[in-house]
Design an enzyme around this catalytic site. Structure first.
Site, PDB file in Angstrom:
ATOM      1  N   LYS A  44      -2.248  -1.533  -3.750  1.00 14.74           N
ATOM      2  CA  LYS A  44      -3.117  -0.368  -3.667  1.00 14.74           C
ATOM      3  C   LYS A  44      -2.284   0.901  -3.748  1.00 14.74           C
ATOM      4  O   LYS A  44      -1.277   0.984  -3.049  1.00 14.74           O
ATOM      5  CB  LYS A  44      -3.860  -0.417  -2.331  1.00 14.74           C
ATOM      6  CG  LYS A  44      -4.764   0.746  -2.086  1.00 14.74           C
ATOM      7  CD  LYS A  44      -5.421   0.594  -0.743  1.00 14.74           C
ATOM      8  CE  LYS A  44      -6.212   1.864  -0.467  1.00 14.74           C
ATOM      9  NZ  LYS A  44      -6.658   1.922   0.894  1.00 14.74           N
ATOM     10  N   LYS A  94       0.857  -1.187   0.000  1.00 15.66           N
ATOM     11  CA  LYS A  94       0.000   0.000   0.000  1.00 15.66           C
ATOM     12  C   LYS A  94       0.891   1.234   0.000  1.00 15.66           C
ATOM     13  O   LYS A  94       1.697   1.434   0.910  1.00 15.66           O
ATOM     14  CB  LYS A  94      -0.910  -0.013   1.223  1.00 15.66           C
ATOM     15  CG  LYS A  94      -1.804   1.212   1.310  1.00 15.66           C
ATOM     16  CD  LYS A  94      -2.801   1.089   2.446  1.00 15.66           C
ATOM     17  CE  LYS A  94      -3.628   2.356   2.587  1.00 15.66           C
ATOM     18  NZ  LYS A  94      -4.553   2.253   3.723  1.00 15.66           N
TER      19      LYS A  94
HETATM   20  C1  PBG Z   1      -7.199   3.208   5.553  1.00 17.10           C
HETATM   21  C2  PBG Z   1      -7.690   3.127   4.168  1.00 17.10           C
HETATM   22  C3  PBG Z   1      -7.571   4.105   3.185  1.00 17.10           C
HETATM   23  C4  PBG Z   1      -8.197   3.603   2.039  1.00 17.10           C
HETATM   24  C5  PBG Z   1      -8.686   2.342   2.363  1.00 17.10           C
HETATM   25  N1  PBG Z   1      -8.339   2.057   3.686  1.00 17.10           N
HETATM   26  C6  PBG Z   1      -7.062   5.457   3.211  1.00 17.10           C
HETATM   27  C7  PBG Z   1      -5.732   5.811   3.653  1.00 17.10           C
HETATM   28  O1  PBG Z   1      -4.813   4.992   3.770  1.00 17.10           O
HETATM   29  O2  PBG Z   1      -5.582   7.004   3.896  1.00 17.10           O
HETATM   30  C8  PBG Z   1      -8.289   4.327   0.739  1.00 17.10           C
HETATM   31  C9  PBG Z   1      -9.353   3.871  -0.184  1.00 17.10           C
HETATM   32  C10 PBG Z   1      -9.595   4.770  -1.324  1.00 17.10           C
HETATM   33  O3  PBG Z   1      -8.952   5.821  -1.527  1.00 17.10           O
HETATM   34  O4  PBG Z   1     -10.504   4.421  -2.071  1.00 17.10           O
HETATM   35  N2  PBG Z   1      -8.088   2.641   6.457  1.00 17.10           N
END
Ligand code: PBG
Length: 321
Positions: free
Chosen positions: A244, A191
Site C-alpha cells: 500500500k 505500507k
Molecule cells: C490507517 C489507514 C490509512 C489508510 C487505510 N488505513 C491511512 C493512514 O495510514 O494514514 C489509507 C487508505 C486510503 O488512503 O485510501 N488506519
C-alpha cells in the site's frame, strides 16, 4: 522476420494471448461507517464515496451484493475519541455493530476489518503516544484487544494497518488463545508513509495532530526494506500480504509476488482514486479506461487481490461484458 504484431491483429487473437484479466473476484470494497443515525455524506475529495450510518448503509450493501463483490473492508468513525482509542475494543463500538449488522443481513458477504487506532485517537496517531512517538509494544496490547473484539463480533478477517512491529504475532497469539485460530489476518505488510492517503484522512478525520507517520510507516525510497517487512509478516503468520499504496509501488507488488508463497493484495488508495476522478471531471482523461488500465496494471504487477474504491464501478463494467 519475427513480427510481434501478428498476434495483435484482431480482438479475438488478442483475447487468446491476453496474459492478465481483472475480475470481480479480485475486488475488496472499503466502507466508511459512522456512529450516529441518518448519515449519508459524500466525501468531498472522493466523489461517489460516502460515509454511512448503520441505518442508511443497506442500499450500499445491496449494491455490493448485486454486483457480486466478494468482500468489504470496514473503517469505523466513532463519535468519541480518546488518547488510547479505547473505543476500538468496545464490543458495542461502531465497527462491532457494523459487523453484526452485515453478518446478520448479508451472511455471505465476507467482512474484513481494518485494525488500527488513528480514527479513534484524539491525536490521530496509530497507537499509544509516549515521548511524542507511538509506543510500539504498548500498542500491541491494544491491537490484541481490538482484534478479539472484532472476532467476537463475527469478522471474517482482520487487517492491521498501523505498521507496528510484531503486530501479526501479537494478534495471531491473541486470536489463537481465544479460540479464533481459524480467523485469517491480512497484513498491511508493506505500507509506505504516503501523501496519497490525503483524501482518506479527510474522510475519517484521522490526520495526525502533530508530526507525521514516518516513524512507523515506510520510507517511499526503500525497496529492499519491503522484503524485510514482508518477511516478518510472513514468518509471524500473516495469511495475506498487502502492499500500500498500489500505483506508485508496482515494483514492490512484483517483488512480493516473486518471493512469497502467499496471496498478495494491494490497496489502490484514496489519492489514486481522487486523481482519476478529478481529471475525468475536467474531461482530461477517459475515466473508465484509465481506471481499468490502472487496476489491470496492479494485476500484471502480481496482485491477487485489489482493495479499491472503484470496486462498484469496475464490477458494473465487468458484469456487462
Ligand atoms: C490507517 C489507514 C490509512 C489508510 C487505510 N488505513 C491511512 C493512514 O495510514 O494514514 C489509507 C487508505 C486510503 O488512503 O485510501 N488506519
Amino acid at each position: 522476420m519475427n513480427r510481434t504484431r501478428r498476434l495483435r491483429k484482431t480482438e479475438n487473437i488478442r483475447r487468446l494471448v491476453r496474459e492478465n484479466k481483472l475480475t470481480v473476484d479480485d475486488l475488496i470494497y472499503p466502507l466508511f461507517i459512522e456512529e450516529g443515525s441518518n448519515i449519508e455524506v459524500e466525501i468531498d475529495s472522493m466523489p461517489g464515496i460516502k460515509r454511512y450510518s448503520l441505518d442508511t448503509i443497506s442500499k450500499e450493501l445491496d449494491e455490493v451484493m448485486d454486483l457480486q463483490i466478494p468482500a468489504v473492508l470496514l473503517f469505523g468513525i466513532p463519535s468519541t475519541k480518546d488518547d488510547e482509542g479505547t473505543e476500538t475494543w468496545n464490543d458495542q463500538g461502531i465497527v462491532q455493530q457494523a459487523i453484526r449488522f452485515i453478518k446478520k443481513n448479508y451472511p455471505s458477504l465476507y467482512v474484513i476489518t481494518d485494525v488500527c487506532f488513528c480514527e479513534y485517537t484524539s491525536h490521530g496517531h496509530c497507537g499509544i503516544i509516549h515521548n511524542k512517538d507511538v509506543d510500539n509494544d504498548a500498542t500491541l496490547v491494544n491491537l490484541a484487544k481490538q482484534s478479539i473484539s472484532h472476532a467476537k463480533a463475527g469478522a471474517d478477517m482482520v487487517a492491521p494497518s498501523g505498521m507496528m512491529d510484531g503486530a501479526i504475532f501479537a494478534m495471531r497469539e491473541a486470536l489463537d488463545n481465544t479460540g479464533f485460530y481459524d480467523l485469517p489476518i491480512m497484513g498491511y505488510s508493506v505500507k509506505y508513509s504516503s501523501a496519497f492517503y490525503g483524501p482518506f484522512r479527510d474522510a475519517v478525520d484521522s490526520a495526525p495532530s502533530f508530526g507525521d507517520r514516518r516513524t512507523y510507516q515506510m520510507d517511499p525510497a526503500n525497496r529492499d526494506e519491503a522484503m524485510r517487512e514482508a518477511n516478518f509478516d510472513d514468518m509471524e503468520g500473516a495469511d495475506i500480504l498487502m502492499v500500500k499504496p498500489a500505483l506508485s509501488y508496482l515494483d514492490i507488488i512484483r517483488d512480493l509476488k516473486n518471493n512469497f508463497d502467499r496471496p498478495i493484495a494491494c490497496y489502490n488508495v484514496s489519492g489514486e482514486y481522487a486523481m482519476i476522478k478529478a481529471a475525468s471531471e475536467k474531461n482530461w482523461i477517459d475515466e473508465e479506461k484509465v481506471m481499468m488500465e490502472s487496476l489491470l496494471s496492479m494485476k500484471r504487477a502480481g496482485a491477487d487481490i485489489i482493495i479499491t474504491y472503484f470496486a462498484k464501478d469496475v464490477a458494473k463494467i465487468l458484469l456487462k461484458r
